[in-house]
Design an enzyme around this catalytic site. Structure first.
Site, PDB file in Angstrom:
ATOM      1  CD  GLU A 120       8.394  19.145   5.221  1.00 14.93           C
ATOM      2  OE1 GLU A 120       8.167  19.863   6.203  1.00 14.93           O
ATOM      3  OE2 GLU A 120       7.531  18.858   4.379  1.00 14.93           O
ATOM      4  CG  PHE A 151       8.796  17.207   8.967  1.00 19.44           C
ATOM      5  CD1 PHE A 151      10.026  16.584   9.038  1.00 19.44           C
ATOM      6  CD2 PHE A 151       7.817  16.651   8.166  1.00 19.44           C
ATOM      7  CE1 PHE A 151      10.281  15.417   8.327  1.00 19.44           C
ATOM      8  CE2 PHE A 151       8.051  15.485   7.450  1.00 19.44           C
ATOM      9  CZ  PHE A 151       9.288  14.868   7.531  1.00 19.44           C
ATOM     10  CD  GLU A 203      -3.269  11.719  -0.116  1.00 18.40           C
ATOM     11  OE1 GLU A 203      -3.102  12.512  -1.063  1.00 18.40           O
ATOM     12  OE2 GLU A 203      -2.385  10.925   0.256  1.00 18.40           O
ATOM     13  NE  ARG A 213       5.543  18.276   3.105  1.00 14.79           N
ATOM     14  CZ  ARG A 213       5.171  17.027   3.315  1.00 14.79           C
ATOM     15  NH1 ARG A 213       3.985  16.611   2.878  1.00 14.79           N
ATOM     16  NH2 ARG A 213       5.963  16.191   3.954  1.00 14.79           N
ATOM     17  CD  GLN A 243       1.363  19.175   1.064  1.00  9.57           C
ATOM     18  OE1 GLN A 243       1.650  18.028   1.386  1.00  9.57           O
ATOM     19  NE2 GLN A 243       1.107  20.123   1.946  1.00  9.57           N
ATOM     20  N   GLY A 302       3.884  18.484   6.828  1.00 16.57           N
ATOM     21  CA  GLY A 302       4.554  17.201   6.784  1.00 16.57           C
ATOM     22  C   GLY A 302       4.530  16.549   8.160  1.00 16.57           C
ATOM     23  CG  HIS A 355       3.555  14.763  -1.505  1.00 16.43           C
ATOM     24  ND1 HIS A 355       4.239  13.575  -1.668  1.00 16.43           N
ATOM     25  CD2 HIS A 355       3.436  14.945  -0.157  1.00 16.43           C
ATOM     26  CE1 HIS A 355       4.531  13.060  -0.480  1.00 16.43           C
ATOM     27  NE2 HIS A 355       4.034  13.855   0.451  1.00 16.43           N
ATOM     28  CG  LEU A 371       3.014   8.576   7.930  1.00 16.97           C
ATOM     29  CD1 LEU A 371       4.451   8.323   8.373  1.00 16.97           C
ATOM     30  CD2 LEU A 371       2.466   7.363   7.193  1.00 16.97           C
ATOM     31  NE  ARG A 392      -0.078  15.703   3.905  1.00 20.37           N
ATOM     32  CZ  ARG A 392       1.169  15.250   4.048  1.00 20.37           C
ATOM     33  NH1 ARG A 392       1.722  15.173   5.252  1.00 20.37           N
ATOM     34  NH2 ARG A 392       1.875  14.898   2.995  1.00 20.37           N
ATOM     35  CG  HIS A 447       7.174  16.841  -1.096  1.00 14.02           C
ATOM     36  ND1 HIS A 447       8.513  17.179  -1.109  1.00 14.02           N
ATOM     37  CD2 HIS A 447       6.936  16.332   0.135  1.00 14.02           C
ATOM     38  CE1 HIS A 447       9.047  16.883   0.067  1.00 14.02           C
ATOM     39  NE2 HIS A 447       8.106  16.374   0.842  1.00 14.02           N
ATOM     40  CB  SER A 457      -0.916   0.006   1.215  1.00 13.64           C
ATOM     41  OG  SER A 457      -1.785  -1.108   1.180  1.00 13.64           O
ATOM     42  CG  LEU A 479       8.756  12.129  -0.936  1.00 12.29           C
ATOM     43  CD1 LEU A 479       8.307  13.556  -1.160  1.00 12.29           C
ATOM     44  CD2 LEU A 479       7.824  11.416   0.044  1.00 12.29           C
TER      45      LEU A 479
END
Length: 560
Positions: free
Chosen positions: A241, A113, A364, A272, A226, A377, A340, A381, A375, A228, A40, A238
């Site tokens: 960050e 971050f 998401e 970002r 967004q 960083g 991103h 999660l 958002r 990145h 995933s 990616l």
């Protein structure tokens, strides 16, 4: 027909956490996933997970940083709940088996971050998403639920104003099947493949978001996309960050550490959207490097030293060496922004409930909204776990009180009629051609900087592609893993979502967070401090608006 109490679609962090919560509530649970769960897209998250732990930080600071990062469009009640759950969630995941990086004193290691007032991003080197995914998967245990692996969502079935189940494609057999459910949780992740230049995996095609939209659910704030700041130039892989959190610098072709002009206080650790616009501006104004893949800037890690770069940023080293032929220990990394994350998604409340009874969403694919217009960083999660758990709890409760779902034999026949028509045509449109043209359109006309003229042209092209899609043709007659059929289904999903993004962006006459209108350069709180809601109508998305929830923080100018 297959039947379950709760069916979770998607097996990333949000889906697995929802399934675990529902299993622990004592209901019959199934997961539908078009990938093996450990493949995933959650596993691609690199940098870390935010939580205010330790005496130096505070939950209130995390809340404020998230509100400010959202450009004040995030719902503050949801943000407060989210941030207060952060610490317990990280501890829970560690107890589930996630191995986080540690400081010299044995405490959880944290890195800075962008947009954060304190280094609160807890990490597992630069493979944090994968570490969380592995720990959660082991905790969930395959014997506790039914897994439909390599099954793809095609359509939700709604009857009597309630979601009753779904039609899915078993890609291994090439057969469509109906699954009845008392409650459905959509955790299908992002839709980044709407764009050509994206950090998202090829599986990120917005299946759940599109299915909810087609079923009558509201999509919320879809115009906020967004980008990145640091994606590897050629491949768009990616570059976390965390690389800037560890002390990486951005430099233009003139050798300037240019973020001093855009965010003089925090430099590379601005939010970002700010860093992405700065890079694009440097390139557009002629201060970037140029090459066969377009303009770019440099991300420098060389000054950090070999030991730090290779221990803290292991995956980045591998990506740069294998996919770009450069060594970040000794060479600068060529980077440019790429799509991103989708701040928008299926509109939900804190419990994951949508406007359709029986339908829940998390991760998401959903929009609570905690990210608002941008958002931070490290918050994504955390979002999957906090709201995945809430959606699972709520779905299980709904299933316990729900009547037996009403699925008719005709549902399967009606839902799959378009797919049979695609395969029966002697001529028609190639779905891969339509997908490529859609991606090129979104890259060119609905990117980081937007104008009325560009958005109108983008909308014209997307609608022309949707019209052409009515004549799509599937030439592959194979039953097993028919990727031509999968491509057509996913392209249809993405074209619908692309239209909602462009329509919402055209209507929002301001610049806020990741939505930057050159023709409306200022944030307009008097008229646009509100969420966009898109519901599917006969001629495309029908827009309405809802208010932003406030608790303690009044909007003010956002500077870094």
């Amino acid at each position: 027909m297959r039947k379950h109490d709760v069916v979770v679609v998607g097996a990333g962090l949000a889906g697995q956490r929802a399934a675990l919560a529902a299993v622990e509530a004592g209901v019959d649970v199934a997961i539908v996933s078009k990938l093996h769960p450990l493949r995933s897209h959650s596993g691609a998250a690199q940098g870390g997970i935010n939580a205010a732990v330790g005496a130096e930080d505070s939950v209130d600071t995390h809340i404020y940083d998230t509100v400010k990062g959202s450009d004040y469009l995030g719902d503050q009640d949801a943000i407060e709940f989210f941030c207060r759950e952060a610490g317990p969630t990280v501890v829970e995941m560690e107890h589930f088996g996630t191995i986080f990086s540690r400081g010299a004193d044995g405490s959880l290691a944290r890195r800075a971050f962008g947009g954060a007032g304190f280094p609160r991003t807890i990490y597992a080197a630069d493979r944090t998403g994968l570490a969380l995914l592995q720990g959660l998967w082991e905790r969930l245990g395959t014997e506790r639920f039914t897994l439909y692996e390599e099954w793809e969502l095609a359509r939700l079935i709604v009857r009597n104003g309630r979601v009753q189940g779904m039609i899915v494609l078993d890609r291994k057999r090439g057969e469509f099947e109906a699954i009845a459910a008392k409650a459905v949780v959509l955790a299908t992740g992002p839709a980044g493949r709407i764009y050509g230049r994206t950090t998202n995996a090829h599986s990120c095609t917005g299946d759940g978001i599109s299915a909810a939209y087609a079923a009558g659910a509201f999509l919320k704030d879809m115009e906020f996309v967004q980008f990145h700041p640091t994606a590897l130039l050629e491949s768009s892989i990616l570059i976390t960050e965390g690389a800037r959190g560890e002390g990486g610098f951005l430099r233009n072709a003139q050798g300037e550490r240019f973020m001093s002009k855009y965010a003089p206080h925090v430099l590379e650790l601005a939010s970002r959207d700010v860093v992405s616009r700065a890079i694009v501006t440097e390139v557009k104004e002629g201060r970037g490097f140029s090459g066969p893949y377009g303009g770019y800037v440099h991300l420098e890690l060389m000054h950090l030293g070999k030991e730090k770069v290779e221990s803290r940023l292991q995956e980045i080293c591998d990506y740069c060496r294998h996919f770009a032929g450069i060594d970040p220990v000794t060479e600068a990394i060529p980077v440019y922004p790429a799509q991103h994350y989708m701040m928008g998604g299926i509109g939900t409340n804190i419990q994951g409930a949508t406007n359709l009874p029986g339908l829940f969403a998390a991760g998401e694919a959903a929009c609570v909204s905690i990210h608002g217009a941008n958002r931070l960083g490290g918050n994504s999660l955390l979002e999957t776990l906090v709201f995945g758990k809430q959606a699972g709890i709520a779905a299980a409760a709904a299933a316990k009180s729900a009547a037996t779902p009403e699925m008719h034999p005709s549902d399967l026949e009606e839902a799959t009629a378009p797919y049979r028509a695609w395969a029966s045509r002697a001529e028609g449109e190639d779905p891969s051609t339509l997908r490529t043209e859609m991606q090129q359109t979104m890259d060119q006309y609905v990117g980081i900087y937007r104008t009325e003229a560009d958005l109108l042209e983008g909308l014209k092209r997307i609608r022309a592609l949707r019209a052409r899609f009515q004549h799509v043709r599937v030439v592959d007659r194979a039953k097993v893993f028919n990727l031509n059929l999968t491509d057509a289904i996913e392209t249809g999903h993405m074209l619908d979502l692309a239209e909602t993004i462009v329509v919402g962006a055209y209507a929002r006459l301001e610049s806020r967070g990741a939505h930057s209108r050159i023709d409306y350069p200022k944030r307009d709180d008097a008229h646009w401090m509100r969420h966009t809601l898109a519901q599917k109508g006969p001629d495309g998305p029908v827009l309405s608006y809802s208010g932003v929830a406030y608790t303690r923080w009044e909007p003010k100018e956002r500077v870094y």
